[in-house]
Each structure stands twice: as structure tokens, then as C-alpha cells.
Design a protein around this motif. Sequence first.
Motif, PDB file in Angstrom:
ATOM      1  N   PRO A   1       0.780  -1.191  -0.096  1.00 45.87           N
ATOM      2  CA  PRO A   1      -0.055  -0.135   0.014  1.00 45.87           C
ATOM      3  C   PRO A   1       0.977   1.324  -0.103  1.00 45.87           C
ATOM      4  O   PRO A   1       0.622   2.343  -0.475  1.00 45.87           O
ATOM      5  N   GLU A   2       2.198   1.164   0.616  1.00 44.43           N
ATOM      6  CA  GLU A   2       3.007   2.537   0.568  1.00 44.43           C
ATOM      7  C   GLU A   2       3.450   2.814  -0.762  1.00 44.43           C
ATOM      8  O   GLU A   2       3.795   3.882  -1.146  1.00 44.43           O
ATOM      9  N   LEU A   3       3.494   1.771  -1.660  1.00 44.34           N
ATOM     10  CA  LEU A   3       4.110   2.231  -3.102  1.00 44.34           C
ATOM     11  C   LEU A   3       3.112   2.826  -3.763  1.00 44.34           C
ATOM     12  O   LEU A   3       3.398   3.624  -4.754  1.00 44.34           O
ATOM     13  N   MET A   4       1.500   2.714  -3.409  1.00 44.73           N
ATOM     14  CA  MET A   4       0.468   3.717  -3.958  1.00 44.73           C
ATOM     15  C   MET A   4       0.695   5.054  -3.736  1.00 44.73           C
ATOM     16  O   MET A   4       0.448   5.983  -4.513  1.00 44.73           O
ATOM     17  N   ASP A   5       1.306   5.579  -2.352  1.00 43.09           N
ATOM     18  CA  ASP A   5       1.542   6.643  -1.931  1.00 43.09           C
ATOM     19  C   ASP A   5       2.931   6.996  -1.807  1.00 43.09           C
ATOM     20  O   ASP A   5       3.243   6.826  -0.463  1.00 43.09           O
ATOM     21  N   SER A   6       3.544   7.069  -2.764  1.00 41.09           N
ATOM     22  CA  SER A   6       4.999   7.413  -2.481  1.00 41.09           C
ATOM     23  C   SER A   6       5.498   8.320  -1.730  1.00 41.09           C
ATOM     24  O   SER A   6       4.857   9.496  -1.442  1.00 41.09           O
ATOM     25  N   PRO A   7       6.638   8.058  -0.650  1.00 42.83           N
ATOM     26  CA  PRO A   7       7.033   9.074   0.285  1.00 42.83           C
ATOM     27  C   PRO A   7       7.479  10.339  -0.492  1.00 42.83           C
ATOM     28  O   PRO A   7       7.414  11.493   0.318  1.00 42.83           O
ATOM     29  N   SER A   8       8.013  10.281  -1.744  1.00 43.05           N
ATOM     30  CA  SER A   8       8.263  11.843  -2.229  1.00 43.05           C
ATOM     31  C   SER A   8       7.811  11.452  -3.844  1.00 43.05           C
ATOM     32  O   SER A   8       7.965  10.540  -4.499  1.00 43.05           O
ATOM     33  N   GLU A   9       7.428  12.626  -4.348  1.00 44.78           N
ATOM     34  CA  GLU A   9       7.047  12.690  -5.883  1.00 44.78           C
ATOM     35  C   GLU A   9       8.326  12.687  -6.610  1.00 44.78           C
ATOM     36  O   GLU A   9       8.123  12.361  -7.826  1.00 44.78           O
ATOM     37  N   ARG A  10       9.577  12.867  -6.014  1.00 40.90           N
ATOM     38  CA  ARG A  10      10.626  12.844  -6.490  1.00 40.90           C
ATOM     39  C   ARG A  10      11.496  11.534  -6.681  1.00 40.90           C
ATOM     40  O   ARG A  10      12.480  11.439  -7.081  1.00 40.90           O
ATOM     41  N   THR A  11      10.932  10.509  -6.233  1.00 38.95           N
ATOM     42  CA  THR A  11      11.348   9.068  -6.418  1.00 38.95           C
ATOM     43  C   THR A  11      10.113   8.225  -7.087  1.00 38.95           C
ATOM     44  O   THR A  11       9.172   8.398  -7.118  1.00 38.95           O
TER      45      THR A  11
END
Length: 85
Positions: A30-40
Motif C-alpha cells: 500500500p505504501e507504493l501507491m502513496d510514494s514518500p516523495s514525488e521525486r522518487t
Amino acid sequence: MMILKKIESQIEIEFDSDNEAEIVLKSIEPELMDSPSERTETEIKCKDNLLIIKIIAMDSTSFRASLNSYLRWIDLSKQVLELKN
């Protein structure tokens, strides 16, 4: 002075079993769907008992933040698995 265009790394984490690696992958998907940063960009997959994390980042700050986030989630998932046993 050299300017980095991007940072790319692949990390492999070995688990005791294929099943354990798969459980940890499912818990952090589920964390892949909401990446910690838009730059990664992050890709995570299992191969046998290995969890393979590939991170491509635009800068070192976003790379470090993303890597730290995924490692914390993996560590937490592993701790929960150990409680179950």
C-alpha cells in the motif's frame, strides 16, 4: 563541479523463507501507491526469499527519505511477524 541527474540503487534483503519475504512485500505494497516523495520512483518485488527494492530519485535528499521510509516499514513488518511466532 559534477551535478547529479539522478540516483539509482537496488537493495536486496534476505529473509528466512520465501513466505516471509512475500508477507513483508504484501504488508508494504500500500505504501507504493502513496510514494514518500514525488521525486522518487520505487519498485519492490520478491525473488525467492529476497525482497528487492529499486529506488530512482532525482536528488540525494529524496533518495535518503524514500530508502529510510521503506526500511522502517520493512523492519516494522518483520517485527510483527516475529511477534506472531
